[in-house]
Design a protein around this motif. Structure first.
Motif, PDB file in Angstrom:
ATOM      1  N   ASN A   1       0.836  -1.187   0.000  1.00 35.86           N
ATOM      2  CA  ASN A   1       0.000   0.000   0.000  1.00 35.86           C
ATOM      3  C   ASN A   1       0.878   1.248   0.000  1.00 35.86           C
ATOM      4  O   ASN A   1       1.752   1.388   0.850  1.00 35.86           O
ATOM      5  CB  ASN A   1      -0.908  -0.005   1.234  1.00 35.86           C
ATOM      6  N   THR A   2       0.662   2.131  -0.965  1.00 37.07           N
ATOM      7  CA  THR A   2       1.355   3.413  -0.953  1.00 37.07           C
ATOM      8  C   THR A   2       0.335   4.521  -0.718  1.00 37.07           C
ATOM      9  O   THR A   2      -0.817   4.419  -1.149  1.00 37.07           O
ATOM     10  CB  THR A   2       2.090   3.676  -2.284  1.00 37.07           C
ATOM     11  N   TYR A   3       0.746   5.571  -0.021  1.00 42.46           N
ATOM     12  CA  TYR A   3      -0.157   6.682   0.278  1.00 42.46           C
ATOM     13  C   TYR A   3       0.579   8.019   0.394  1.00 42.46           C
ATOM     14  O   TYR A   3      -0.015   9.018   0.810  1.00 42.46           O
ATOM     15  CB  TYR A   3      -0.926   6.412   1.586  1.00 42.46           C
ATOM     16  N   ASN A   4       1.870   8.031   0.040  1.00 47.24           N
ATOM     17  CA  ASN A   4       2.655   9.254   0.196  1.00 47.24           C
ATOM     18  C   ASN A   4       3.154   9.829  -1.122  1.00 47.24           C
ATOM     19  O   ASN A   4       4.092  10.619  -1.153  1.00 47.24           O
ATOM     20  CB  ASN A   4       3.845   8.993   1.133  1.00 47.24           C
ATOM     21  N   THR A   5       2.548   9.426  -2.246  1.00 43.80           N
ATOM     22  CA  THR A   5       2.862  10.018  -3.541  1.00 43.80           C
ATOM     23  C   THR A   5       1.584  10.603  -4.124  1.00 43.80           C
ATOM     24  O   THR A   5       0.506  10.503  -3.514  1.00 43.80           O
ATOM     25  CB  THR A   5       3.445   8.973  -4.514  1.00 43.80           C
TER      26      THR A   5
ATOM     27  N   ASN B   1      -1.049   6.932  -5.973  1.00 43.12           N
ATOM     28  CA  ASN B   1      -0.897   5.797  -5.062  1.00 43.12           C
ATOM     29  C   ASN B   1      -1.670   4.570  -5.529  1.00 43.12           C
ATOM     30  O   ASN B   1      -2.760   4.684  -6.099  1.00 43.12           O
ATOM     31  CB  ASN B   1      -1.379   6.200  -3.660  1.00 43.12           C
TER      32      ASN B   1
ATOM     33  N   SER C   1      -5.832   3.659  -5.997  1.00 41.53           N
ATOM     34  CA  SER C   1      -6.331   4.149  -4.714  1.00 41.53           C
ATOM     35  C   SER C   1      -7.159   5.411  -4.888  1.00 41.53           C
ATOM     36  O   SER C   1      -6.974   6.180  -5.842  1.00 41.53           O
ATOM     37  CB  SER C   1      -5.137   4.421  -3.782  1.00 41.53           C
TER      38      SER C   1
ATOM     39  N   ASN D   1      -5.253   8.987  -5.354  1.00 40.06           N
ATOM     40  CA  ASN D   1      -4.533   9.042  -6.618  1.00 40.06           C
ATOM     41  C   ASN D   1      -5.146  10.172  -7.441  1.00 40.06           C
ATOM     42  O   ASN D   1      -6.373  10.232  -7.598  1.00 40.06           O
ATOM     43  CB  ASN D   1      -4.653   7.704  -7.360  1.00 40.06           C
TER      44      ASN D   1
ATOM     45  N   ALA E   1      -3.586  12.626   3.131  1.00 39.09           N
ATOM     46  CA  ALA E   1      -4.048  11.246   2.956  1.00 39.09           C
ATOM     47  C   ALA E   1      -5.369  10.971   3.659  1.00 39.09           C
ATOM     48  O   ALA E   1      -5.977   9.920   3.445  1.00 39.09           O
ATOM     49  CB  ALA E   1      -2.991  10.262   3.471  1.00 39.09           C
TER      50      ALA E   1
ATOM     51  N   THR F   1      -4.008   4.653   5.315  1.00 36.19           N
ATOM     52  CA  THR F   1      -2.630   4.267   5.654  1.00 36.19           C
ATOM     53  C   THR F   1      -2.579   2.946   6.412  1.00 36.19           C
ATOM     54  O   THR F   1      -1.495   2.454   6.725  1.00 36.19           O
ATOM     55  CB  THR F   1      -1.955   5.356   6.507  1.00 36.19           C
TER      56      THR F   1
END
Length: 275
Positions: free
Chosen positions: A112-116, A119, A159, A162, A187, A248
């Motif tokens: 899981n990505t949430y810092n770009t 995501n 996501s 995004n 986020a 997150t």
């Protein structure tokens, strides 16, 4: 052998005492019901305590299996829920019959990505489990995203966090529709745009899916209005929506499959004017 005999000879008095004491206790217990019941109760307490500890250990090591079973059960219940016109309302008696339009696939997030600004999530279910692109993904708190690509065993999710994400949503109280997007700033928040300025909206109003696509059923929770902005150049509001979901921290999620989506999409594609 000689050492055993020597030990018995040296401790003969003590051993005899223990033998006589044991014999007397056995005879007392056998001949008196009260003493016998006390011994049985004491033995049951010890046995029960041991069984309880063993069960605690077994339960601990079976937590993963139990969690998987609960997730599967939740998937079945969500299938029923998503087939209702209003998924936030209570089920009525005999309302469990005949639900087959919407199906739910239980799966688990493995990345899981949430810092770009763009995501994605990865799940451990793919085409072998019936997963296809453009299927909606939710969890117990609300929407998560939309299936982007699949392999036989895995899939990626676009996501809601995004900048390419765009989901039909509405203000539940007033039924005004807009587009759910993300400005890549926080986020915990997304934005609902294109809400007409004539709409009556206020902080704390619930935002849900609009149901104007085959991806998400209507009325799946998204979040609540936190701030309201007025676009001076248009007749629309932009709403900051605080997500119900903690994007997150995601584990078990559910993929929504609409059995009628292929038919609807094909018909709409044939109906659109050709350029």
């Amino acid at each position: 052998m000689q050492q055993i005999f020597n030990f018995i000879f040296k401790n003969s008095t003590r051993l005899l005492f223990l033998l006589l004491l044991t014999t007397s206790l056995v005879l007392t217990i056998q001949s008196h019901s009260y003493h016998r019941s006390q011994v049985v109760n004491s033995a049951n307490v010890v046995t029960g305590s041991v069984y309880e500890k063993v069960n605690e250990v077994k339960t601990y090591f079976s937590l993963k299996e139990q969690n998987d079973k609960l997730a599967q059960e939740n998937a079945r219940l969500r299938k029923i829920l998503f087939n209702k016109k209003d998924s936030t309302s209570m089920l009525e008696k005999d309302s469990l019959k005949g639900y087959d339009k919407i199906n739910v696939i239980q799966t688990k997030v493995i990345n899981n990505t949430y810092n770009t600004s763009e995501n994605y999530l990865t799940i451990n279910s793919g085409s072998l489990q019936g997963v296809k692109p453009d299927m909606g993904v939710v969890n117990s708190q609300g929407i998560v995203g939309i299936i982007e690509k699949t392999s036989p065993k895995y899939s990626t999710i676009l996501s809601v966090l995004n900048i390419k994400s765009k989901i039909n949503a509405k203000v539940k109280r007033s039924n005004h529709f807009g587009s759910l997007t993300w400005n890549a700033k926080n986020a915990g928040y997304v934005q609902l745009t294109e809400i007409p300025r004539l709409a009556t909206v206020k902080k704390g109003d619930t935002i849900v899916t609009g149901g104007r696509s085959t991806i998400f059923p209507e009325n799946i929770p998204i979040g609540i209005i936190d701030k309201i902005y007025t676009d001076t150049e248009t007749n629309y509001f932009t709403l900051d929506i605080r997500l119900f979901n903690d994007m997150t921290n995601l584990n078990h999620v559910y993929i929504i499959t609409n059995k009628e989506s292929d038919e609807i999409n094909k018909l709409e594609a044939e109906t659109k004017p050709h350029e």
